[in-house]
Design a protein around this motif. Sequence first.
Motif, PDB file in Angstrom:
ATOM      1  N   ARG A  57       0.809  -1.219   0.000  1.00 38.25           N
ATOM      2  CA  ARG A  57       0.000   0.000   0.000  1.00 38.25           C
ATOM      3  C   ARG A  57       0.837   1.261   0.000  1.00 38.25           C
ATOM      4  NH1 ARG A  57      -4.747  -0.939  -1.957  1.00 38.25           N
ATOM      5  NH2 ARG A  57      -5.878  -2.578  -0.869  1.00 38.25           N
ATOM      6  N   GLY A  58       2.091   1.161   0.457  1.00 38.36           N
ATOM      7  CA  GLY A  58       2.917   2.352   0.476  1.00 38.36           C
ATOM      8  C   GLY A  58       4.349   2.049   0.843  1.00 38.36           C
ATOM      9  N   VAL A  59       5.216   3.002   0.510  1.00 36.49           N
ATOM     10  CA  VAL A  59       6.635   2.923   0.838  1.00 36.49           C
ATOM     11  C   VAL A  59       7.004   4.244   1.509  1.00 36.49           C
ATOM     12  CG1 VAL A  59       8.966   2.634  -0.046  1.00 36.49           C
ATOM     13  CG2 VAL A  59       7.066   1.427  -1.158  1.00 36.49           C
ATOM     14  N   ILE A  60       7.566   4.134   2.709  1.00 34.88           N
ATOM     15  CA  ILE A  60       7.904   5.321   3.499  1.00 34.88           C
ATOM     16  C   ILE A  60       9.397   5.307   3.805  1.00 34.88           C
ATOM     17  CG2 ILE A  60       7.484   6.589   5.639  1.00 34.88           C
ATOM     18  CD1 ILE A  60       4.763   5.062   5.790  1.00 34.88           C
ATOM     19  N   ASN A  61      10.074   6.389   3.451  1.00 35.22           N
ATOM     20  CA  ASN A  61      11.477   6.577   3.821  1.00 35.22           C
ATOM     21  C   ASN A  61      11.486   7.363   5.128  1.00 35.22           C
ATOM     22  OD1 ASN A  61      14.260   6.819   3.836  1.00 35.22           O
ATOM     23  ND2 ASN A  61      14.252   8.624   2.529  1.00 35.22           N
ATOM     24  N   ILE A  62      12.011   6.742   6.186  1.00 35.60           N
ATOM     25  CA  ILE A  62      12.042   7.396   7.493  1.00 35.60           C
ATOM     26  C   ILE A  62      13.458   7.913   7.739  1.00 35.60           C
ATOM     27  CG2 ILE A  62      11.649   7.144   9.968  1.00 35.60           C
ATOM     28  CD1 ILE A  62       9.717   4.832   9.250  1.00 35.60           C
ATOM     29  N   ASP A  63      13.587   9.219   7.653  1.00 35.84           N
ATOM     30  CA  ASP A  63      14.863   9.898   7.890  1.00 35.84           C
ATOM     31  C   ASP A  63      15.004  10.104   9.390  1.00 35.84           C
ATOM     32  OD1 ASP A  63      16.993  11.642   8.157  1.00 35.84           O
ATOM     33  OD2 ASP A  63      16.222  13.103   6.721  1.00 35.84           O
ATOM     34  N   THR A  64      15.880   9.340  10.006  1.00 34.06           N
ATOM     35  CA  THR A  64      16.063   9.395  11.458  1.00 34.06           C
ATOM     36  C   THR A  64      17.036  10.486  11.884  1.00 34.06           C
ATOM     37  OG1 THR A  64      17.875   7.808  11.395  1.00 34.06           O
ATOM     38  CG2 THR A  64      15.646   6.906  11.631  1.00 34.06           C
ATOM     39  N   GLY A  65      17.626  11.173  10.924  1.00 33.22           N
ATOM     40  CA  GLY A  65      18.639  12.169  11.232  1.00 33.22           C
ATOM     41  C   GLY A  65      20.018  11.562  11.366  1.00 33.22           C
ATOM     42  N   GLU A  66      20.123  10.277  11.151  1.00 32.32           N
ATOM     43  CA  GLU A  66      21.389   9.544  11.229  1.00 32.32           C
ATOM     44  C   GLU A  66      21.821   9.139   9.820  1.00 32.32           C
ATOM     45  OE1 GLU A  66      22.868   9.017  14.213  1.00 32.32           O
ATOM     46  OE2 GLU A  66      21.197   9.918  15.316  1.00 32.32           O
ATOM     47  N   GLU A  67      22.957   8.482   9.698  1.00 30.85           N
ATOM     48  CA  GLU A  67      23.418   7.994   8.401  1.00 30.85           C
ATOM     49  C   GLU A  67      22.627   6.779   7.933  1.00 30.85           C
ATOM     50  OE1 GLU A  67      27.629   7.326   8.428  1.00 30.85           O
ATOM     51  OE2 GLU A  67      28.043   9.342   9.149  1.00 30.85           O
ATOM     52  N   ILE A  68      21.934   6.136   8.874  1.00 32.86           N
ATOM     53  CA  ILE A  68      21.107   4.979   8.538  1.00 32.86           C
ATOM     54  C   ILE A  68      19.670   5.312   8.875  1.00 32.86           C
ATOM     55  CG2 ILE A  68      20.624   2.550   9.013  1.00 32.86           C
ATOM     56  CD1 ILE A  68      23.562   2.178   9.629  1.00 32.86           C
ATOM     57  N   GLY A  69      18.783   5.141   7.903  1.00 33.38           N
ATOM     58  CA  GLY A  69      17.359   5.381   8.101  1.00 33.38           C
ATOM     59  C   GLY A  69      16.592   4.077   8.024  1.00 33.38           C
TER      60      GLY A  69
END
Length: 180
Positions: free
Chosen positions: A82-94
């Motif tokens: 249903r969806g794809v979400i990129n979660i930017d955690t503020g780190e180099e790895i999300g």
Amino acid sequence: MSSADQGVRHSLHRYQVVPRTLCFVTHGDEVLLLRGSLTKRIWPNKYNGVGGHVEANEDVHAAAVREMREETGLDVSDARLRGVINIDTGEEIGIILFVFTALARGREVQPSPEGALEWVRRDRATSLDLVEDLPELLPQILAMQPNDPPFFARYHYDEHDRLVITFADIQRGGVEDAEV
């Protein structure tokens, strides 16, 4: 092309993501939500869907179906992206989150160490103590028709550490922000 030709060694300095699934199982007019156990590190006593990490030996669809079976004991059908979400955690790895829905063939669930599984009427779901993105996300997901295309979104945190959700507007080629 060999596995070495995929270029991973040359990308170690780039932004990387941990792949995860988030799944919402429905049965008739109800959606199955997990109320996180009080001992959970994140979102204790909050309602969420079920899901988890994608393992190296599986595709995201197989991971979603596996997580639904492991966390609920349900036999599901019609698992749909249903969806794809990129979660930017503020780190180099999300985190890259693949959101699925599926239909349950029955309602009997097994106990989960993650928390209490509860069937909730769709029209009541947003009145619960949900994890911070679900008041925005869940109504959109539950309103999707079987052949609707997946949505694309980005989560990030503003200077006050508040979640900001940006949905891609694929009809107009733009984006739409929602602060949570």
